[in-house]
Design a protein around this motif. Sequence first.
Motif, mmCIF file in Angstrom:
data_model
loop_
_atom_site.group_PDB
_atom_site.id
_atom_site.type_symbol
_atom_site.label_atom_id
_atom_site.label_comp_id
_atom_site.label_asym_id
_atom_site.label_seq_id
_atom_site.Cartn_x
_atom_site.Cartn_y
_atom_site.Cartn_z
ATOM 1 N N ASP A 206 0.925 -1.342 0.043
ATOM 2 C CA ASP A 206 -0.197 0.094 0.138
ATOM 3 C C ASP A 206 0.780 1.220 0.017
ATOM 4 O OD1 ASP A 206 -2.529 1.122 0.020
ATOM 5 O OD2 ASP A 206 -2.449 1.837 1.897
ATOM 6 N N SER B 252 0.293 3.740 -3.027
ATOM 7 C CA SER B 252 -0.501 4.739 -2.808
ATOM 8 C C SER B 252 0.093 6.289 -2.840
ATOM 9 C CB SER B 252 -1.091 4.959 -1.185
ATOM 10 O OG SER B 252 -2.017 4.089 -1.175
ATOM 11 N N VAL C 35 -7.324 -4.064 -8.361
ATOM 12 C CA VAL C 35 -7.816 -3.399 -7.148
ATOM 13 C C VAL C 35 -7.524 -1.860 -7.640
ATOM 14 C CG1 VAL C 35 -7.616 -2.850 -4.772
ATOM 15 C CG2 VAL C 35 -7.184 -5.083 -5.426
ATOM 16 N N ASP D 154 -8.187 2.481 -7.227
ATOM 17 C CA ASP D 154 -8.707 3.646 -6.517
ATOM 18 C C ASP D 154 -9.164 4.716 -7.504
ATOM 19 O OD1 ASP D 154 -7.465 2.387 -4.227
ATOM 20 O OD2 ASP D 154 -5.643 3.526 -4.436
ATOM 21 N N ASP E 216 -11.693 3.939 -2.638
ATOM 22 C CA ASP E 216 -10.455 3.342 -2.259
ATOM 23 C C ASP E 216 -10.617 1.806 -2.327
ATOM 24 O OD1 ASP E 216 -8.024 2.885 -1.031
ATOM 25 O OD2 ASP E 216 -8.339 4.060 0.643
ATOM 26 N N ASP E 217 -9.951 1.088 -3.142
ATOM 27 C CA ASP E 217 -9.706 -0.324 -3.182
ATOM 28 C C ASP E 217 -10.822 -0.960 -3.411
ATOM 29 O OD1 ASP E 217 -6.986 -0.136 -2.606
ATOM 30 O OD2 ASP E 217 -7.005 -1.031 -0.665
ATOM 31 N N THR F 256 -12.466 -3.768 -5.771
ATOM 32 C CA THR F 256 -11.906 -4.716 -6.150
ATOM 33 C C THR F 256 -12.639 -5.700 -7.201
ATOM 34 O OG1 THR F 256 -11.279 -5.309 -3.798
ATOM 35 C CG2 THR F 256 -11.129 -7.234 -5.291
ATOM 36 N N THR G 234 -7.644 -5.478 1.690
ATOM 37 C CA THR G 234 -6.491 -5.477 0.583
ATOM 38 C C THR G 234 -5.359 -4.383 1.188
ATOM 39 O OG1 THR G 234 -8.134 -3.832 -0.457
ATOM 40 C CG2 THR G 234 -7.748 -5.840 -1.589
ATOM 41 N N LYS G 235 -5.653 -3.734 2.156
ATOM 42 C CA LYS G 235 -4.715 -2.647 2.767
ATOM 43 C C LYS G 235 -3.382 -3.541 3.376
ATOM 44 C CE LYS G 235 -6.504 1.407 1.898
ATOM 45 N NZ LYS G 235 -6.184 1.977 0.789
ATOM 46 N N TRP H 131 -4.618 1.596 -10.517
ATOM 47 C CA TRP H 131 -4.807 0.107 -10.596
ATOM 48 C C TRP H 131 -3.524 -0.543 -10.296
ATOM 49 C CZ3 TRP H 131 -9.351 -1.444 -13.145
ATOM 50 C CH2 TRP H 131 -10.184 -0.315 -13.846
ATOM 51 N N THR I 231 -17.162 -0.693 0.124
ATOM 52 C CA THR I 231 -15.734 -0.216 0.040
ATOM 53 C C THR I 231 -15.720 1.175 0.493
ATOM 54 O OG1 THR I 231 -16.329 -1.108 -2.495
ATOM 55 C CG2 THR I 231 -14.537 0.771 -2.338
#
Lengths: 411, 93
Positions: A73, A77, A197, A199, A245-246, A248, A276-277, A343, B53
């Motif tokens: 992450d 990020s 995943v 953002d 955020d994330d 999926t 996923t973080k 991505w 999410t």
Amino acid sequence: MTDSQATPGEAPGVAEPTTDPSAPPRIDTANDALRDGVNRCPKCGSTEIRLRVSAGMLTCLFCRYEWSEARIDPVVSGEVPLQDLTGTIVASGASDISPEVAGIITLKCAGCGSEVVVNTAEAMSSRCHWCRHLLTINEQVPNGAVPDAVLPFGVTRDQALQSIRDFAGARRMFAHRKFRRDFAPDKVVGVYLPYLVVDGNASADVQGHGEILTRRYTRKEGDQEVTYYDADVYQVNRHVDFTVDDLTIESSAERANQDAFVNTNNIINAILPFDTKNAVRWNANYLVGFTSERRDQDVAQVQPVLEDQLLSIARSQVEGSVARYDRGVRWEAEHLVVHGTRWVSMYLPVWLYSYYSEDGGQAMVHYIAVNGRTGETMGSIPVSYGRLILAALAAGTVLEVLVLWLLAVMS
Amino acid sequence: MTTLLIGLLIPLASSGDTPWILLLGPAGAVAVYWGLFQYYRNTDKSHAFEHETLIESQPITGTDQKVDEVRGTHRSSIDGDNAHHHRQRVQRW
């Protein structure tokens, strides 16, 4: 003994400039500390490395040294807030798949020099049949096999087995007789499934009409009282700026096909989300002892899915702002602007029990899936239609008898 | 349960809608079939990404303009109400 490996000399979150100005910015997530072939324990040099699920750490089976890869992450990020995200940023493990690159990779064993074949569609490691070294795939060749990150299993096989038993056990009565006879939860397999995943930073507009009730009244028409409604009609417009955020999304075409009439892939979708973080940088040793599926979809191919989901999120976000329309709102048009996306490809852990059945000549694989991190369980159990119809008829008959009895009493 | 059903049926029966009440049996059978089928097959289940999410949205803006009035309609809600059906796509512009 624990340790964490991080690749030195990298500026986390900085998108690399590319030589082609039209190409999207790219984040390099390659784990340069590893290579294809023999990767040894940092302490003793053994290649007998496994994920210890209960600890979430890689463990050397020879010297018991434990360590883990660094979280991905902070690398992807960066320091740019999501609301300032612009353009399309693709991490190196999510880059386009090249059709010329084969899924079957031949490795040269550094232990004895022999050649070992790995089919990356199913596994990311193989044992040298001569010297018994374990060889792993770690380089990001553009065939979708090596993602940016992996989220290691956190739910043990025993825990998954119990969840599957409980799920199926609560659904025995109307389960197909053959399923009940053949049910063998110990055939559960741990699978790493491929996801993209993302953002996102987006804006959406929706337009439609809403109605507010102004009067409700009844009129007698013959023997019956008929209800009438008066309402004011409004043109409603809404705008929302939002970030996700994330989010999926399945990156395997087969898993993305979720037509519940022909497959049960929706079951696997239903056990999302994952944490996923906590995904870590790629190391194929996390997959040893598990199977995996290769990504076969590029970012451009799942873009329509992303836009569909962003529009759904926008509609969900504006719902609270139209609560005053007590007769409802009919949205008629919608508009989406995606300002920026980022991505990352990931392998996410799923315990999967599958059962093949044929109903009326139609073949179907029924899944019971357990989220390998949260333990959330969902499944599809083949039903005995005969018993289901009998139960429905029995319930309907009881209800009808009750109605007839009541009518007889009333008359 | 039986008391609840009788309590529900008595006002229906006394309103003179006898033929409609007779449909309760078949309707109940269909509801039981569908409910049990979904409990086993879960064909309607999917990831609720709208709520599961991490989403941050700015304050919602927009306009509301009265454009018409409806008088004496039988409909208890607006035609085509899709305020809660977030995944039902409409025309994109």
